[in-house]
Scaffold this motif. Structure first.
Motif, PDB file in Angstrom:
ATOM      1  N   THR A  48      48.767  13.182  54.968  1.00  0.00           N
ATOM      2  CA  THR A  48      49.118  12.085  54.078  1.00  0.00           C
ATOM      3  C   THR A  48      49.145  10.753  54.825  1.00  0.00           C
ATOM      4  OG1 THR A  48      50.401  13.608  52.723  1.00  0.00           O
ATOM      5  CG2 THR A  48      50.870  11.263  52.457  1.00  0.00           C
ATOM      6  N   ALA A  49      49.712  10.746  56.022  1.00  0.00           N
ATOM      7  CA  ALA A  49      49.766   9.517  56.826  1.00  0.00           C
ATOM      8  C   ALA A  49      48.369   9.057  57.219  1.00  0.00           C
ATOM      9  CB  ALA A  49      50.617   9.737  58.071  1.00  0.00           C
ATOM     10  N   ALA A  50      47.510   9.978  57.623  1.00  0.00           N
ATOM     11  CA  ALA A  50      46.141   9.615  58.006  1.00  0.00           C
ATOM     12  C   ALA A  50      45.391   9.009  56.825  1.00  0.00           C
ATOM     13  CB  ALA A  50      45.401  10.833  58.557  1.00  0.00           C
ATOM     14  N   ALA A  51      45.559   9.596  55.657  1.00  0.00           N
ATOM     15  CA  ALA A  51      44.910   9.065  54.461  1.00  0.00           C
ATOM     16  C   ALA A  51      45.451   7.676  54.123  1.00  0.00           C
ATOM     17  CB  ALA A  51      45.110  10.011  53.279  1.00  0.00           C
ATOM     18  N   ALA A  52      46.763   7.497  54.226  1.00  0.00           N
ATOM     19  CA  ALA A  52      47.366   6.203  53.906  1.00  0.00           C
ATOM     20  C   ALA A  52      46.882   5.117  54.864  1.00  0.00           C
ATOM     21  CB  ALA A  52      48.885   6.313  53.947  1.00  0.00           C
ATOM     22  N   PHE A  53      46.857   5.415  56.165  1.00  0.00           N
ATOM     23  CA  PHE A  53      46.388   4.430  57.134  1.00  0.00           C
ATOM     24  C   PHE A  53      44.922   4.067  56.913  1.00  0.00           C
ATOM     25  CE2 PHE A  53      50.102   5.300  59.900  1.00  0.00           C
ATOM     26  CZ  PHE A  53      50.415   3.993  60.239  1.00  0.00           C
ATOM     27  N   ALA A  54      44.133   5.029  56.468  1.00  0.00           N
ATOM     28  CA  ALA A  54      42.713   4.788  56.215  1.00  0.00           C
ATOM     29  C   ALA A  54      42.466   4.233  54.814  1.00  0.00           C
ATOM     30  CB  ALA A  54      41.920   6.078  56.410  1.00  0.00           C
ATOM     31  N   ARG A  97      42.739   5.822  52.008  1.00  0.00           N
ATOM     32  CA  ARG A  97      41.959   6.842  51.298  1.00  0.00           C
ATOM     33  C   ARG A  97      42.911   7.755  50.534  1.00  0.00           C
ATOM     34  NH1 ARG A  97      36.410   6.677  53.081  1.00  0.00           N
ATOM     35  NH2 ARG A  97      36.403   4.747  54.267  1.00  0.00           N
ATOM     36  N   ASP A  98      42.348   8.559  49.668  1.00  0.00           N
ATOM     37  CA  ASP A  98      43.168   9.504  48.922  1.00  0.00           C
ATOM     38  C   ASP A  98      43.514  10.743  49.740  1.00  0.00           C
ATOM     39  OD1 ASP A  98      43.205   7.884  46.684  1.00  0.00           O
ATOM     40  OD2 ASP A  98      41.392   8.803  45.842  1.00  0.00           O
ATOM     41  N   THR A  99      42.590  11.172  50.588  1.00  0.00           N
ATOM     42  CA  THR A  99      42.807  12.382  51.378  1.00  0.00           C
ATOM     43  C   THR A  99      42.283  12.188  52.796  1.00  0.00           C
ATOM     44  OG1 THR A  99      40.675  13.351  50.762  1.00  0.00           O
ATOM     45  CG2 THR A  99      42.567  13.895  49.358  1.00  0.00           C
ATOM     46  N   ALA A 100      42.729  13.055  53.667  1.00  0.00           N
ATOM     47  CA  ALA A 100      42.230  13.089  55.046  1.00  0.00           C
ATOM     48  C   ALA A 100      42.444  14.495  55.581  1.00  0.00           C
ATOM     49  CB  ALA A 100      42.960  12.083  55.923  1.00  0.00           C
ATOM     50  N   GLU A 101      41.513  14.957  56.377  1.00  0.00           N
ATOM     51  CA  GLU A 101      41.681  16.228  57.068  1.00  0.00           C
ATOM     52  C   GLU A 101      42.096  15.932  58.502  1.00  0.00           C
ATOM     53  OE1 GLU A 101      41.743  19.377  55.930  1.00  0.00           O
ATOM     54  OE2 GLU A 101      41.564  18.402  53.986  1.00  0.00           O
ATOM     55  N   VAL A 102      43.119  16.602  58.949  1.00  0.00           N
ATOM     56  CA  VAL A 102      43.638  16.414  60.296  1.00  0.00           C
ATOM     57  C   VAL A 102      43.007  17.457  61.217  1.00  0.00           C
ATOM     58  CG1 VAL A 102      45.742  16.595  61.697  1.00  0.00           C
ATOM     59  CG2 VAL A 102      45.790  15.412  59.505  1.00  0.00           C
ATOM     60  N   ARG A 103      42.540  17.019  62.371  1.00  0.00           N
ATOM     61  CA  ARG A 103      41.931  17.939  63.337  1.00  0.00           C
ATOM     62  C   ARG A 103      42.958  18.517  64.294  1.00  0.00           C
ATOM     63  NH1 ARG A 103      38.261  14.010  62.385  1.00  0.00           N
ATOM     64  NH2 ARG A 103      36.287  14.693  61.534  1.00  0.00           N
ATOM     65  N   GLN A 104      43.978  17.725  64.614  1.00  0.00           N
ATOM     66  CA  GLN A 104      45.075  18.217  65.425  1.00  0.00           C
ATOM     67  C   GLN A 104      46.242  17.257  65.332  1.00  0.00           C
ATOM     68  OE1 GLN A 104      43.740  18.510  69.514  1.00  0.00           O
ATOM     69  NE2 GLN A 104      44.152  16.373  69.923  1.00  0.00           N
ATOM     70  N   VAL A 105      47.415  17.805  65.609  1.00  0.00           N
ATOM     71  CA  VAL A 105      48.636  17.003  65.673  1.00  0.00           C
ATOM     72  C   VAL A 105      49.271  17.300  67.019  1.00  0.00           C
ATOM     73  CG1 VAL A 105      50.928  16.612  64.683  1.00  0.00           C
ATOM     74  CG2 VAL A 105      49.001  17.161  63.177  1.00  0.00           C
TER      75      VAL A 105
END
Length: 140
Positions: free
Chosen positions: A62-68, A70-78
């Protein structure tokens, strides 16, 4: 250390434990259910870790999508760095996540490489599995 699994997951977690200073690892579904964990964790601890890991991974998407914007984002690693060490969370392409914890002396690059290698092996194994029939049985 060995893994305690609820299925055939030891082959995923055991190589991660071979990285020096790795303390524990868990395999979980993206919705937070434990499918395997290492001896450093009790079953209740593994379930707690899995629930928290699932929540963190979802929040990071959710944070990655918000910063970009965008509506969605796939995370590769945390990666979580704390005074106790590192937590690495890597989602797979088929609805699971691998979480690993190393003490402050762990080499994060080695840990990340091993976890991503195991995630790739999981994908290869899933692709090599026999196709299922409509009634969830292997075709003859």
């Amino acid at each position: 250390m060995t893994s305690r699994d609820t299925g055939d997951t030891a082959w995923v977690l055991e190589p991660i434990l071979q990285v020096p200073h790795v303390v524990a690892a868990v395999l979980l579904t993206r919705d937070g259910l434990v499918t395997g964990y290492t001896d450093a964790l009790s079953r209740p601890s593994a379930e707690r870790v899995a629930a928290i890991t699932s929540t963190v991974q979802g929040a990071c998407r959710t944070a990655a999508a918000a910063f970009a914007d965008r509506d969605t984002a796939e995370v590769r690693q945390v990666v979580i760095e704390s005074d106790h060490g590192y937590v690495l969370i890597v989602p797979t392409d088929h609805g699971t996540c691998v979480g690993a914890y190393g003490d402050p002396e762990v080499r994060l690059d080695l840990l990340a490489h091993r976890v991503h290698s195991q995630v790739a092996r999981m994908g290869e194994k899933a692709m090599a599995a026999a196709p299922r029939g409509a009634d969830d049985t292997t075709p003859a």
